[in-house]
Design a protein around this motif. Structure first.
Motif: not given
Length: 243
Positions: A20-25, A43-47, A75-88
């Motif tokens: 779907g929209e989930i990148p993985g390995v 993984h940890g935050g920001g990773q 969600p909102n990490h790695g190769d995934r897009p960052k949402t405005e809600e997460f940025a807040e």
């Protein structure tokens, strides 16, 4: 599940995929055939899914334990897009850190927000990976530190296919209810001098876990200084509980 690359080195095959929209390995033993235990690694935050610690640990689990290991970008990490809600949410966390506030409530808010997406995503990834011949519907474990723990506790609580978990480097804020529903064997890692998670918070999360079979491993050092020998200990823990 669509695989987009495949490489092999030192006995380990690494395959990048998108579900779907989930990148993985996915890491598996080179030329592996047949079903095997599977470890899901958060993984940890920001990773991201291929952070150095994730890759190193995954390769050891594959070469020394014969496991399959899968990691995804949260969600909102790695190769995934960052949402405005997460940025807040992140902005409030950083503002609290800059002001010297107790950041535990901000972290709990962020993890709760992410877990609402991450738990069903992990369940979908688990289902897809277990359909592969090289993995199969065998026993499943979960490994997650810090944010990987924050998303992992509600996932393990909700997913009956997970039979053992290694968790840690996080406090109880926002997780007490989900932790009480975790009943599988747990190895919990705590850094005694953690500069991000107060010791009492980590001990409270360990205490909140509903598992009858749970062990606390506490080591000196700050948040990022888990001793390397804990990787081998975790590997033996999974081998014991997953076969």
């Amino acid at each position: 599940m669509r695989f987009i690359s495949r490489t092999s080195s030192d006995g380990v095959t690494e395959q990048l995929f998108i579900l779907g929209e989930i990148p993985g390995v996915l890491w598996t033993p080179e030329d592996a055939a047949g079903a095997r235990p599977l470890i899901l690694m958060g993984h940890g935050g920001g990773q991201h899914k291929k952070a150095p610690g994730i890759v190193a640990r995954a390769r050891r689990f594959v070469t020394e334990g014969g496991f399959a290991v899968v990691a995804v970008d949260a969600p909102n990490h790695g190769d995934r897009p960052k949402t405005e809600e997460f940025a807040e949410v992140v902005a409030r966390l950083r503002a609290g850190m800059a002001a010297g506030e107790d950041v535990a409530p901000h972290l709990a808010t962020m993890h709760t927000f992410l877990a609402g997406h991450a738990v069903p995503e992990w369940q979908a990834v688990l289902t897809a990976v277990q359909e592969l011949d090289v993995v199969g519907a065998g026993p499943v474990g979960y490994f997650g530190m810090s944010m990987g723990c924050g998303l992992g506790v509600p996932f393990v609580a909700a997913e009956p296919r997970v039979r053992a978990a290694v968790l840690g480097l996080l406090g109880v804020d926002g997780l007490a209810e989900a932790a009480a529903r975790v009943t599988v064997p747990v190895r919990f890692l705590l850094q005694w001098d953690d500069d991000k998670v107060p010791r009492a918070q980590g001990l409270a999360l360990f205490d909140a876990l509903g598992s009858a079979d749970k062990t606390l491993h506490a080591n000196p050092g700050d948040h990022g200084e888990i001793p390397e020998f804990e990787t081998g200990s975790s590997l033996r823990f999974f081998a014991r509980h997953l076969g």
